[in-house]
Design an enzyme around this catalytic site. Structure first.
Site, PDB file in Angstrom:
ATOM      1  N   MET A  16      45.076  54.250  46.764  1.00 30.17           N
ATOM      2  CA  MET A  16      45.887  55.025  45.399  1.00 30.17           C
ATOM      3  C   MET A  16      44.980  55.139  44.345  1.00 30.17           C
ATOM      4  O   MET A  16      45.308  55.108  43.617  1.00 30.17           O
ATOM      5  CB  MET A  16      47.378  54.513  45.774  1.00 30.17           C
ATOM      6  CG  MET A  16      47.974  53.674  46.474  1.00 30.17           C
ATOM      7  SD  MET A  16      49.197  52.964  45.718  1.00 30.17           S
ATOM      8  CE  MET A  16      48.592  51.289  45.755  1.00 30.17           C
ATOM      9  N   MET A  17      45.579  56.898  45.238  1.00 25.59           N
ATOM     10  CA  MET A  17      44.594  58.090  43.294  1.00 25.59           C
ATOM     11  C   MET A  17      45.676  57.668  42.250  1.00 25.59           C
ATOM     12  O   MET A  17      46.472  57.861  42.011  1.00 25.59           O
ATOM     13  CB  MET A  17      44.364  59.589  43.855  1.00 25.59           C
ATOM     14  CG  MET A  17      43.027  59.633  45.370  1.00 25.59           C
ATOM     15  SD  MET A  17      43.622  61.283  45.390  1.00 25.59           S
ATOM     16  CE  MET A  17      42.338  61.678  43.875  1.00 25.59           C
ATOM     17  N   CYS A 100      44.943  61.805  53.201  1.00 23.44           N
ATOM     18  CA  CYS A 100      45.823  62.407  52.548  1.00 23.44           C
ATOM     19  C   CYS A 100      46.084  63.707  52.233  1.00 23.44           C
ATOM     20  O   CYS A 100      46.003  64.435  52.843  1.00 23.44           O
ATOM     21  CB  CYS A 100      44.507  62.638  51.102  1.00 23.44           C
ATOM     22  SG  CYS A 100      45.195  63.130  49.501  1.00 23.44           S
ATOM     23  N   ASN A 213      50.281  51.400  58.231  1.00 23.22           N
ATOM     24  CA  ASN A 213      50.317  51.757  56.708  1.00 23.22           C
ATOM     25  C   ASN A 213      51.866  52.473  56.777  1.00 23.22           C
ATOM     26  O   ASN A 213      51.928  52.560  58.656  1.00 23.22           O
ATOM     27  CB  ASN A 213      49.163  52.241  56.454  1.00 23.22           C
ATOM     28  CG  ASN A 213      49.762  52.689  54.968  1.00 23.22           C
ATOM     29  OD1 ASN A 213      49.493  53.938  54.746  1.00 23.22           O
ATOM     30  ND2 ASN A 213      50.464  51.812  53.832  1.00 23.22           N
ATOM     31  N   GLY A 215      55.732  52.612  55.387  1.00 25.30           N
ATOM     32  CA  GLY A 215      56.891  52.008  54.813  1.00 25.30           C
ATOM     33  C   GLY A 215      57.414  50.441  55.111  1.00 25.30           C
ATOM     34  O   GLY A 215      58.669  50.513  55.090  1.00 25.30           O
ATOM     35  N   GLY A 236      51.320  49.978  50.076  1.00 23.35           N
ATOM     36  CA  GLY A 236      50.799  50.878  49.066  1.00 23.35           C
ATOM     37  C   GLY A 236      51.708  50.480  47.698  1.00 23.35           C
ATOM     38  O   GLY A 236      51.635  49.294  47.198  1.00 23.35           O
ATOM     39  N   ARG A 237      52.960  51.487  47.255  1.00 27.08           N
ATOM     40  CA  ARG A 237      53.801  51.629  46.708  1.00 27.08           C
ATOM     41  C   ARG A 237      54.740  50.056  45.899  1.00 27.08           C
ATOM     42  O   ARG A 237      54.000  50.024  44.978  1.00 27.08           O
ATOM     43  CB  ARG A 237      54.060  52.995  46.257  1.00 27.08           C
ATOM     44  CG  ARG A 237      54.248  53.619  45.626  1.00 27.08           C
ATOM     45  CD  ARG A 237      52.783  54.597  45.870  1.00 27.08           C
ATOM     46  NE  ARG A 237      52.608  55.357  45.228  1.00 27.08           N
ATOM     47  CZ  ARG A 237      51.738  56.267  45.202  1.00 27.08           C
ATOM     48  NH1 ARG A 237      50.381  56.020  46.494  1.00 27.08           N
ATOM     49  NH2 ARG A 237      50.985  57.423  44.990  1.00 27.08           N
TER      50      ARG A 237
END
Length: 372
Positions: A16-17, A100, A213, A215, A236-237
């Site tokens: 994640m940038m 991305c 990946n 959700g 991710g988040r």
């Protein structure tokens, strides 16, 4: 050491940038010893044109293994040079960004998810990357973009890239991307999830490795996806905003290791030593705010978390060390939170992924045109 010496990538943290930088990865490894960590996406041009400053972008502590470098770009020469320059840093895998949707990446730069429209180039890029490293290579992509979102088109992309390059691992973000001006955040929310595409890929490409990946927000869901056959699961988040409850349970709940007897107070003590050693290491960078940023999710949903973060924000205006910030603010967090050990979570439901497997599209058949 090489990827074969590490646990399998059953769980990984997404690149994640401006998020999965060296500071976050240091914190993540203090909490989980087995999760696979990914760098932020680095443009090949950044690496090539920063040859006098490579440590700032590529260096990391040896404890961060297993770690994957993600690079992006659309110039074969630069991709080759970037891989050559990155190889001495000893990453365990090189991943190529084909997912991305950011306008900065997929727009004027014409790479990221737009590359899914050019699988021939992606295959060439993967050959170039593989030729300049001695570690495995992988691709991270979406299930499609805009109107190019059929299962067959996704399979054409996977087939061409895997048959024309050494790529055997694909990370599949199970949403398509919309390049009609919506934000990257909306691209993580608006396009519907289609886990059935992921599980169909497992069926139709049994010789390849796929990580799911998109959700997935809890360890329960990680194990549910794996129970239905997922080779690996990437978060991710959720892994960034709630590292204690997510990463803290990876080693035991996903990999079967004994639950670690570690507390958040101990994690902070270790991270403070790291943080104060790197603040302003490269002139004005990293700023103390950048080094503190990964800690702001450590007390997610705990009492006094919001008050603590407000105090941290105020302390950042005058404090010059991580130690002084923590000394000034941690009194807001109850000792019972700071000193509480990790606790296991109950097993979760598999309904989401069971349903996805009941919706599989028809099997992919390689057309004569694709064979030619």
């Amino acid at each position: 050491m090489g990827a074969e010496h590490y646990p399998p990538p059953w769980f990984s943290v997404a690149p994640m940038m401006e998020w999965t930088d060296n500071h976050y990865r240091t914190l993540a490894r203090l909490i989980s010893k087995k999760a696979w960590l990914y760098s932020e996406m680095l443009a090949a041009e950044t690496i090539v044109y920063q040859t006098g400053n490579l440590d700032r972008f590529l260096a990391y502590g040896p404890e961060q293994h297993p770690i994957v470098l993600q690079i992006g770009g659309n110039n074969l020469e630069n991709l080759a040079k970037a891989t050559q320059l990155a190889t001495p840093y000893g990453y365990d895998e090189i991943n190529f960004n084909c997912g991305c949707p950011s306008p900065r990446v997929a727009g004027h730069g014409c790479f990221g998810v737009r590359l899914m429209l050019d699988p021939k180039f992606v295959a060439e890029a993967m050959c170039v990357i593989a030729a300049n490293t001695n570690v495995p290579v992988s691709v991270k992509c979406r299930i499609g973009l805009d109107d190019h979102d059929s299962y067959n088109e996704l399979c054409d992309f996977i087939y061409k890239v895997s048959s024309q390059s050494p790529t055997r691992h694909f990370i599949i973000h199970s949403r398509k991307a919309l390049l009609n001006g919506i934000s990257p955040a909306d691209n993580r929310r608006i396009p519907p999830l289609k886990y059935e595409y992921y599980y169909a890929l497992l069926r139709d490409f049994p010789d390849l490795q796929f990580t799911i990946n998109g959700g997935i927000n809890s360890i329960d869901e990680v194990n549910a996806a794996r129970l239905e056959g997922a080779h690996g699961v990437m978060l991710g988040r959720a892994a960034y905003s709630n590292p204690w409850q997510i990463l803290g349970l990876v080693d035991s709940a996903v990999y079967g290791a004994p639950l670690r007897s570690i507390t958040r107070r101990q994690v902070l003590e270790q991270y403070q030593v790291y943080g104060d050693s790197v603040v302003r290491m490269y002139g004005l960078k990293p700023h103390i705010r950048d080094v503190m940023k990964p800690l702001l999710g450590l007390f997610h949903a705990e009492p006094r978390n919001v008050v603590w973060k407000r105090k941290v924000d105020a302390a950042l205006l005058r404090c010059t060390t991580i130690k002084s910030i923590l000394e000034e603010t941690l009194g807001e967090i109850p000792d019972r939170v700071l000193d509480a050990p990790l606790t296991e979570v109950p097993s979760g439901s598999t309904d989401t992924f069971i349903k996805a497997k009941s919706l599989l599209p028809p099997p992919y058949t390689v057309s004569e045109e694709e064979l030619l």
